[in-house]
Design a protein around this motif. Structure first.
Motif, PDB file in Angstrom:
ATOM      1  N   PRO A  38      47.829  55.814  18.877  1.00 15.59           N
ATOM      2  CA  PRO A  38      46.736  54.841  18.918  1.00 15.59           C
ATOM      3  C   PRO A  38      45.793  54.836  20.070  1.00 15.59           C
ATOM      4  O   PRO A  38      44.647  54.897  20.122  1.00 15.59           O
ATOM      5  N   ALA A  39      46.522  54.892  21.188  1.00 16.37           N
ATOM      6  CA  ALA A  39      45.744  55.030  22.479  1.00 16.37           C
ATOM      7  C   ALA A  39      44.920  56.500  22.510  1.00 16.37           C
ATOM      8  O   ALA A  39      43.836  56.479  22.992  1.00 16.37           O
ATOM      9  N   ILE A  40      45.556  57.504  22.052  1.00 14.46           N
ATOM     10  CA  ILE A  40      44.840  58.743  22.103  1.00 14.46           C
ATOM     11  C   ILE A  40      43.546  58.625  21.097  1.00 14.46           C
ATOM     12  O   ILE A  40      42.538  59.071  21.622  1.00 14.46           O
ATOM     13  N   LEU A  41      43.712  58.069  19.898  1.00 14.57           N
ATOM     14  CA  LEU A  41      42.629  57.999  19.088  1.00 14.57           C
ATOM     15  C   LEU A  41      41.654  57.102  19.542  1.00 14.57           C
ATOM     16  O   LEU A  41      40.236  57.432  19.281  1.00 14.57           O
ATOM     17  N   VAL A  42      41.810  55.785  20.146  1.00 17.83           N
ATOM     18  CA  VAL A  42      40.907  55.076  20.795  1.00 17.83           C
ATOM     19  C   VAL A  42      40.307  55.773  21.813  1.00 17.83           C
ATOM     20  O   VAL A  42      38.920  55.699  22.030  1.00 17.83           O
ATOM     21  N   LEU A  43      40.890  56.568  23.060  1.00 17.08           N
ATOM     22  CA  LEU A  43      40.194  57.333  23.910  1.00 17.08           C
ATOM     23  C   LEU A  43      39.281  58.321  23.344  1.00 17.08           C
ATOM     24  O   LEU A  43      38.089  58.655  23.746  1.00 17.08           O
TER      25      LEU A  43
END
Length: 330
Positions: free
Chosen positions: A183-188
């Protein structure tokens, strides 16, 4: 026309200004402009120096206590043991930032190419404005959307699908979760895509039309023209845009804090929670329970400053390297 007029036209502006200074005819407005711009440049340098000095000064106790071993220590215990290390946060920062760049880089270049080369004129304006509008969305709003919308979708659909199809790869093993590295990768990715695409779009618009039309007139396809003319002409700028996006991803704190889970661990599964340098600074600095913890958090900020310096130097080196070679169609 006199010889003096001809010589004044042929003289470059810088040489002409130097000649005017020697003759005592230098205008006061030029001196004022030079002084103002010099003060602005020195103010920027001074501000950067003060920020770096304050952060390093606050981190000095942790630097003296932990040294470079701080970079390889995985433990972060602000309790009784008071042991701190940045290894887990360095790992989380590298995984999330590089993962986001791997997704956002091709996506951003594709968006820029579509808007400059393929999209109808009536469609370029609205789509370009909507893409650039993503850069204006506050990071806390993106993080909240990640918790409420993207997180459940990832946990219920995306991660189970990746586990079924790519579960033989360690990156896609483990239990699905709303919080984690993925999820952090997708948000970034969402946050750096408008930056890289906007810069790439301007670069592609700057390619001389004569070069593109000449390539098409020689019988090349549109893809061959893009590969042989557009990409070589803009490659230095694209590299700088990607490094700019990487720096944005590394320094993002609030949105990542909301979706990454805040776990101090090193693991290969993207489904498990983790943490980054910026996220740890944002989440724990105000609530630090000891001076040693404050110094350790400032040490994390020093690492971020060093990365920013290295990224800027790397971007300049890449731009200069590509700028030496004039792009030609192959």
């Amino acid at each position: 026309m006199s010889s003096r007029s001809l010589s004044s036209i042929a003289t470059p502006p810088a040489a002409r200004a130097a000649e005017l200074r020697r003759r005592g005819r230098f205008r006061p407005g030029d001196a004022v402009l030079h002084g103002l711009t010099l003060c602005a440049a020195l103010a920027g340098v001074a501000l950067l120096f003060l920020i770096a000095w304050k952060v390093v000064d606050q981190a000095r106790p942790a630097i003296h206590t932990f040294g470079l071993h701080f970079l390889t220590t995985k433990t972060w215990d602000p309790g009784t043991r008071q042991i701190f290390g940045a290894a887990a946060f360095l790992f989380g920062t590298a995984v999330t930032s590089l993962g986001a760049l791997l997704i956002a880089g091709p996506l951003s270049i594709a968006i820029a190419l579509f808007l400059t080369e393929l999209a109808p004129r009536w469609l370029r304006g609205p789509i370009g404005a909507l893409v650039e509008m993503l850069a204006a969305v506050p990071s806390v709003a993106v993080g909240l959307w990640g918790i409420l919308v993207m997180g459940p979708f990832v946990a219920d659909h995306l991660e189970p699908f990746l586990k079924r199809t790519l579960g033989f790869i360690p990156l896609f093993r483990g239990d699905a979760s709303v919080f984690g590295l993925l999820p952090a990768i997708l948000v970034l990715t969402i946050m750096i895509t408008p930056i890289v695409s906007s810069v790439s779009r301007e670069l592609f618009l700057g390619v001389p039309r004569d070069l593109k039309e000449g390539a098409l007139a020689l019988g090349t396809t549109r893809w061959e023209m893009i590969r042989g003319v557009v990409f070589p002409y803009a490659r230095s700028g694209i590299a700088a845009a990607l490094i700019l996006g990487l720096g944005r991803a590394v320094g993002e704190a609030i949105a990542v804090t909301q979706v990454i889970g805040g776990n101090v661990a090193i693991h290969w599964s993207l489904f498990k929670p983790g943490d980054t340098l910026a996220s740890r600074i944002a989440s724990q600095y105000q609530g630090a329970s000891s001076a040693k913890q404050v110094a350790a958090i400032a040490y994390l900020a020093v690492i971020l400053l060093c990365f920013s310096l290295a990224a800027n130097i790397g971007a300049q080196a890449i731009v200069r390297r590509f700028a030496r070679r004039q792009p030609v169609m192959r």
